[in-house]
Design a protein around this motif. Structure first.
Motif, PDB file in Angstrom:
ATOM      1  N   LYS A  37      -1.546 -11.653   2.531  1.00  0.00           N
ATOM      2  CA  LYS A  37      -0.270 -12.294   2.211  1.00  0.00           C
ATOM      3  C   LYS A  37       0.937 -11.440   2.583  1.00  0.00           C
ATOM      4  CE  LYS A  37      -1.558 -15.370  -1.608  1.00  0.00           C
ATOM      5  NZ  LYS A  37      -1.196 -15.789  -2.986  1.00  0.00           N
ATOM      6  N   ASN A  38       0.748 -10.140   2.789  1.00  0.00           N
ATOM      7  CA  ASN A  38       1.868  -9.222   3.001  1.00  0.00           C
ATOM      8  C   ASN A  38       2.263  -9.163   4.472  1.00  0.00           C
ATOM      9  OD1 ASN A  38       1.922  -8.361   0.232  1.00  0.00           O
ATOM     10  ND2 ASN A  38       0.070  -7.201   0.668  1.00  0.00           N
ATOM     11  N   SER A  62      -4.312  -3.760   1.873  1.00  0.00           N
ATOM     12  CA  SER A  62      -3.150  -4.041   1.027  1.00  0.00           C
ATOM     13  C   SER A  62      -1.981  -3.106   1.274  1.00  0.00           C
ATOM     14  CB  SER A  62      -3.540  -3.941  -0.450  1.00  0.00           C
ATOM     15  OG  SER A  62      -3.964  -2.618  -0.754  1.00  0.00           O
ATOM     16  N   ASN A  65      -2.831 -18.238   1.325  1.00  0.00           N
ATOM     17  CA  ASN A  65      -2.911 -17.185   2.327  1.00  0.00           C
ATOM     18  C   ASN A  65      -3.567 -17.774   3.577  1.00  0.00           C
ATOM     19  OD1 ASN A  65      -2.873 -14.677   3.589  1.00  0.00           O
ATOM     20  ND2 ASN A  65      -4.890 -14.128   2.761  1.00  0.00           N
ATOM     21  N   THR A  77      10.371  -7.149   4.950  1.00  0.00           N
ATOM     22  CA  THR A  77       9.066  -7.332   4.315  1.00  0.00           C
ATOM     23  C   THR A  77       9.102  -8.620   3.502  1.00  0.00           C
ATOM     24  OG1 THR A  77       9.716  -6.029   2.376  1.00  0.00           O
ATOM     25  CG2 THR A  77       8.569  -4.863   4.151  1.00  0.00           C
ATOM     26  N   THR A  78       7.980  -9.296   3.441  1.00  0.00           N
ATOM     27  CA  THR A  78       7.867 -10.504   2.631  1.00  0.00           C
ATOM     28  C   THR A  78       6.392 -10.746   2.344  1.00  0.00           C
ATOM     29  OG1 THR A  78       8.548 -12.825   2.451  1.00  0.00           O
ATOM     30  CG2 THR A  78       7.669 -12.110   4.575  1.00  0.00           C
ATOM     31  N   GLU A  79       6.107 -11.799   1.573  1.00  0.00           N
ATOM     32  CA  GLU A  79       4.719 -12.165   1.324  1.00  0.00           C
ATOM     33  C   GLU A  79       4.626 -13.656   1.058  1.00  0.00           C
ATOM     34  OE1 GLU A  79       3.699 -11.513  -3.316  1.00  0.00           O
ATOM     35  OE2 GLU A  79       3.928  -9.650  -2.171  1.00  0.00           O
ATOM     36  N   ARG A 113       0.476  -8.057   9.539  1.00  0.00           N
ATOM     37  CA  ARG A 113       0.133  -8.989   8.468  1.00  0.00           C
ATOM     38  C   ARG A 113      -1.147  -8.518   7.798  1.00  0.00           C
ATOM     39  NH1 ARG A 113      -1.268 -15.520   8.457  1.00  0.00           N
ATOM     40  NH2 ARG A 113      -1.877 -15.512   6.256  1.00  0.00           N
ATOM     41  N   LYS A 148       9.584 -12.259  -2.629  1.00  0.00           N
ATOM     42  CA  LYS A 148       9.803 -10.812  -2.489  1.00  0.00           C
ATOM     43  C   LYS A 148      10.253 -10.440  -1.076  1.00  0.00           C
ATOM     44  CE  LYS A 148       6.295  -9.793  -6.002  1.00  0.00           C
ATOM     45  NZ  LYS A 148       5.048  -9.072  -6.318  1.00  0.00           N
ATOM     46  N   TYR A 153       4.886  -7.136   7.220  1.00  0.00           N
ATOM     47  CA  TYR A 153       5.779  -6.013   7.501  1.00  0.00           C
ATOM     48  C   TYR A 153       6.346  -6.211   8.902  1.00  0.00           C
ATOM     49  CZ  TYR A 153       2.991  -3.880   3.752  1.00  0.00           C
ATOM     50  OH  TYR A 153       2.337  -3.618   2.568  1.00  0.00           O
TER      51      TYR A 153
END
Length: 665
Positions: A166-167, A216, A186, A179-181, A163, A136, A169
């Motif tokens: 897992k996300n 989240s 994790n 953005t990624t994950e 961070r 993503k 920004y």
């Protein structure tokens, strides 16, 4: 505020109490102004030297890495000012930030590339990693040109990396850049800097660990005003600016209009508000407070929210068949269930959808803990074969939740694109027929008929001698025909299989001496198509023509046989042959021919003109009579080829005798 001036004094009093009794959420913050290189904090990963010059950290190299040692974790907010000088490769510089570093085999960094080496080169913004993988990933800076990222050694750019488990920004100059994950694990890791083929400069390092459980959601900045004082946190929680007094802002967190927690803060402070269970729900930094009565406003930064888990209804089990045929009716059963100990009362919009079809249900629900409501709908399966998905979506006032299940769309009797036969002589004709379609075999069901025909090869082609319909229920089916079903003598046979317009055929040689089946006495009756009757019929025609010619030469006065009489005699001959052979088609032909002759005779008796035509004595009249006899005899020969010799000889004798014995008036 909002015309609550009468309550303003009370609110100010409350704010003072809260400001004395409550503290904002504080966590340890790591920072470094880079007045020098603190070896206790920073660890160089390559041989390149790092320097502190004019209050900035700097290094030059083809891969210069520096890692911050004191912190390692899964949640943090880190900010840094950086720039670069294109000193190693003309018009190229790349600076990166490690948002996860464990060792040289396990790391991930985001890199910014300034590449002005001609029109064919473009700037870069991407993830480089070794070990972990990502999903993503979205970029929000257009790097399709070489002017989107520009480094100036005299101008610092601001980078913010957040961070949340897992996300990830990434903000570049206060704009969302990427953005990624993490796709799988994790992992906890360190942060650091990376320089590639240039000189990099870093300043004002600030790292703020995030201690919130289940963090989240992240928003870089928002503002709340007296006219727009709220924003949604999660699905059903609301963050509200209640009032501003004495440069202090009062905030509250509510659920369904009921206040859960509140706090007060001034500029620069961090506010934390909790969910009803006591867990931290949201925290943010108050960047600016503007106190101006009905025009008051606050600017908030780094709004971090926890996973709320707030929807207390969910889609329970969805029941469907594992597969359907194209456009078949699909009955779908599912239930909506309340999973937490809070009564749910509402009217959600429930949409059940698949490719090409959907239905929406709007129904009021009143569910306590563990209670559920059952639903049943019918949708049409799509035309597209293969894996498909049924999705049930519940949309409430506060959120949307979805649940999906997979199923297969199968095809029944598609177009046949492959048809092959593998046949051989084995006490008959036996073998396997294979069929195929454009679709995968596991998605196709067959339910149809195949036509099997057997032809005997003759001199001028082939003659069909057998036909049979076989059911097809799979991609292969068998042919099993004993000799007694088709055999008409040793020779060449063609077996043809026809299925939905596709045809396959095989030529088989059946020879008695070499194979198991060679009965004696069974022969294919000769026909005109085999070439065996041609000589006999030609002999008959020549003989009849000779008879007429001889009669005309021997007798000076021509006396032609009456056509009506000939017609009756020919019809009776065909009828007799039909009765002897038991052939209904021949009988019909004989009856028609006899009837035509009798009718002509009756008309001749009553009509002199017809009588003259039928009794005319001329060579043309002789030829017509001869042709009538020849065609009738030839018809009997073709229908009963085994009588051909007797028919030919008998016709010649009878016709010659009739010509010479007939004496007309």
């Amino acid at each position: 505020m909002n015309k609550l001036s009468k309550k303003r004094i009370i609110l100010i009093f409350i704010l003072l109490i809260i400001s004395m009794g409550l503290t904002t959420a504080q966590t340890e913050t790591y920072s470094d102004e880079f007045d020098d290189v603190d070896v206790a904090k920073w660890n160089t990963m390559t041989s390149h030297k790092w320097y502190s010059t004019n209050g900035m950290l700097s290094s030059t190299g083809n891969r210069a890495d520096l890692i911050f040692k004191p912190f390692e974790g899964e949640q943090y907010l880190c900010e840094i000012d950086f720039t670069a000088n294109k000193t190693r490769i003309l018009d190229f510089a790349q600076v990166g930030f490690y948002f996860y570093y464990e060792d040289l085999d396990n790391y991930a960094r985001v890199v910014f590339g300034d590449n002005n080496r001609g029109d064919e080169h473009v700037d870069g913004l991407k993830i480089e990693s070794n070990g972990p993988t990502f999903s993503k990933t979205l970029t929000y800076i257009n790097v399709s040109t070489n002017t989107s990222i520009e480094f100036d050694p005299n101008v610092m750019e601001h980078l913010k990396v957040v961070r949340l488990n897992k996300n990830i920004y990434v903000y570049f100059d206060n704009q969302l850049a990427l953005t990624t994950e993490f796709k799988d694990d994790n992992p906890a890791g360190k942060v650091g800097f990376d320089i590639y083929e240039c000189t990099g400069y870093f300043d004002n390092f600030d790292l703020h660990p995030i201690t919130m459980n289940n963090a989240s959601g992240y928003i870089n900045e928002i503002n709340l005003t007296s006219t727009n004082p709220t924003t949604r946190i999660g699905s059903i929680y609301t963050l509200r600016l209640d009032d501003i007094a004495n440069e202090n802002a009062m905030f509250s967190l509510s659920k369904f209009g009921k206040t859960i927690d509140s706090n007060v803060a001034s500029e620069g402070e961090i506010v934390s508000l909790n969910f009803e269970n006591g867990d931290e729900g949201v925290n943010f930094k108050v960047a600016k407070v503007f106190d101006a009565e009905e025009k008051s406003a606050v600017w908030l930064e780094d709004i971090i929210s926890a996973s709320t888990g707030d929807l207390n209804i969910d889609v329970d089990e969805i029941t469907i068949n594992p597969s359907y045929y194209q456009e078949e009716d699909m009955e779908i059963q599912f239930s909506v269930k309340n999973f937490i100990d809070v009564r749910y009362m509402g009217t959600p919009e429930i949409t059940i959808s698949t490719e090409g079809d959907n239905k929406t249900i709007v129904k009021g629900l009143d569910l306590s803990l563990g209670e559920s409501e059952e639903f049943r709908v019918v949708l049409k399966a799509p035309q597209k074969q293969g894996s498909q998905k049924i999705t049930v979506a519940i949309r409430t006032e506060y959120s949307t939740i979805e649940k999906s299940v997979d199923y297969q769309v199968r095809v029944i009797n598609p177009t046949v694109t492959i048809l092959s036969a593998d046949l051989q002589e084995d006490n008959g004709i036996r073998g396997t027929i294979s069929i195929g379609s454009p679709f995968p075999a596991e998605l196709v069901d067959w339910d149809m008929m195949a036509v099997v025909k057997v032809y005997r090869v003759v001199d001028n082609g082939k003659k069909e001698i057998y036909s049979k319909d076989l059911p097809v229920t799979g991609s292969t089916f068998n042919i099993d025909m004993g000799y007694n079903e088709f055999y008409q003598g040793d020779g060449q046979y063609v077996v043809s299989v026809d299925t939905r317009g596709m045809q396959a055929s095989e030529l088989l040689e059946i020879v008695g001496e070499d194979f198991a089946y060679a009965p004696t006495g069974d022969e294919i009756p000769p026909t005109i198509f085999t070439g065996e009757l041609y000589p006999k019929l030609i002999m008959l025609l020549i003989g009849m023509f000779a008879a007429v010619s001889v009669r005309n030469h021997m007798q000076r006065m021509t006396r032609s046989l009456p056509l009506d009489v000939l017609t009756v005699i020919c019809g009776l001959a065909v009828l007799v042959a039909a009765f002897i052979r038991g052939e209904s088609d021949m009988a019909v032909a004989g009856i028609v021919l006899t009837g035509a002759g009798i009718g002509a005779a009756v008309v001749r008796k009553s009509d002199s003109a017809v009588s003259k035509v039928l009794m005319m004595d001329s060579h043309l009249h002789d030829f017509a009579g001869m042709l009538l006899v020849f065609l009738s005899a030839g018809y009997i020969v073709m229908q009963v080829p085994e009588w051909s010799f007797f028919i030919v000889v008998g016709t010649l004798v009878g016709y010659y005798s009739a010509l010479n014995l007939y004496r007309g008036r």
